[in-house]
Design an enzyme around this catalytic site. Structure first.
Site, PDB file in Angstrom:
ATOM      1  N   PRO A  65      76.029 -50.679  -2.753  1.00 19.78           N
ATOM      2  CA  PRO A  65      76.199 -49.943  -1.366  1.00 19.78           C
ATOM      3  C   PRO A  65      76.843 -48.765  -1.500  1.00 19.78           C
ATOM      4  O   PRO A  65      77.868 -48.624  -2.415  1.00 19.78           O
ATOM      5  CB  PRO A  65      77.149 -51.054  -0.418  1.00 19.78           C
ATOM      6  CG  PRO A  65      77.584 -51.602  -1.643  1.00 19.78           C
ATOM      7  CD  PRO A  65      76.825 -51.950  -2.846  1.00 19.78           C
ATOM      8  N   HIS A  66      76.247 -47.599  -0.879  1.00 13.77           N
ATOM      9  CA  HIS A  66      77.082 -46.522  -0.848  1.00 13.77           C
ATOM     10  C   HIS A  66      76.837 -45.658   0.468  1.00 13.77           C
ATOM     11  O   HIS A  66      76.075 -45.952   1.453  1.00 13.77           O
ATOM     12  CB  HIS A  66      76.436 -45.645  -1.956  1.00 13.77           C
ATOM     13  CG  HIS A  66      74.739 -45.462  -1.926  1.00 13.77           C
ATOM     14  ND1 HIS A  66      74.016 -46.633  -2.217  1.00 13.77           N
ATOM     15  CD2 HIS A  66      74.149 -44.702  -1.395  1.00 13.77           C
ATOM     16  CE1 HIS A  66      72.656 -46.176  -1.984  1.00 13.77           C
ATOM     17  NE2 HIS A  66      72.691 -45.022  -1.591  1.00 13.77           N
ATOM     18  N   ALA A  67      77.749 -44.455   0.586  1.00 15.76           N
ATOM     19  CA  ALA A  67      77.805 -44.057   1.867  1.00 15.76           C
ATOM     20  C   ALA A  67      78.422 -42.567   1.776  1.00 15.76           C
ATOM     21  O   ALA A  67      79.228 -42.606   0.665  1.00 15.76           O
ATOM     22  CB  ALA A  67      78.372 -44.813   2.476  1.00 15.76           C
TER      23      ALA A  67
END
Length: 154
Positions: A65-67
C-alpha cells in the site's frame, strides 16, 4: 536509494489479530505517526483513497500500500508482518502477511516510483520473504529488509 533510507527500526511491527484491510491501514497509519511524524488520520484516508483505485496486494502474500501525503519531505516506509494472513484482494487472491507501506510527498514524482520499485524487488525475492516470515523480532526484520539493498534492477 536503499531500504534503510525509507525505514527505521521503529517503523516495523508484528501485528496480531488484524482482521480487515481497514484495521491494517489504521495500524500502518499509527506506526507512521509514531515513527515518521505523519498525521495518522491523513495517512489512513490517503491509503484508503489509493486502495480504491485498485488493490495493492502484489501476490505471494505481499502487499505494497502506498499514498502521497501533504506535509512530508521525503518518502517513508512502514513494514508490518501479520501473524495471520489477511484476505486483502490481491491480484493472485492469496492472503497477505507481509505489508510494506510507503508514504511519499505529494510532489515526490520519480522518488516515489523508485521507492516502490525497490520495495517490490526486495519482496519479490522468495528467500527474503521466507526469512521475514520466520522472524518475529522487529530488529531482525529490519536487518533482513536492509541487508537486501543489492537487489537487481527490475
Amino acid at each position: 536509494m536503499e531500504v534503510a533510507d525509507l525505514l527505521t527500526p521503529g517503523a516495523i511491527r508484528v501485528c496480531n489479530a488484524v482482521k480487515s484491510k481497514k484495521r491494517l491501514f489504521q495500524d500502518l497509519a499509527e506506526i507512521a505517526a509514531a515513527a515518521h511524524d505523519i498525521d495518522e488520520a491523513i495517512a489512513v484516508d490517503a491509503l484508503q483513497e489509493r486502495e480504491s483505485l485498485g488493490p495493492t496486494g502484489v501476490g505471494h502474500g505481499v502487499a505494497l500500500p502506498h499514498a502521497r501525503i501533504d506535509g512530508i519531505d521525503s518518502v517513508r516506509g512502514v513494514f508490518v508482518r501479520l501473524d495471520r494472513p489477511l484476505d486483502y484482494g490481491s491480484v493472485d487472491r492469496a492472503p497477505v502477511d507481509l505489508v510494506f507501506a510507503l508514504f511519499a510527498p505529494v510532489d515526490a514524482g520519480v522518488e516515489h516510483l523508485k521507492a516502490l520499485a525497490l520495495i517490490s524487488r526486495t519482496l519479490r525475492d522468495p528467500a527474503v520473504c521466507a526469512k521475514l516470515r520466520a522472524n518475529e523480532e522487529p530488529d531482525a526484520l529490519f536487518g533482513i529488509l536492509t541487508e537486501t539493498t543489492d537487489t537487481k534492477a527490475a
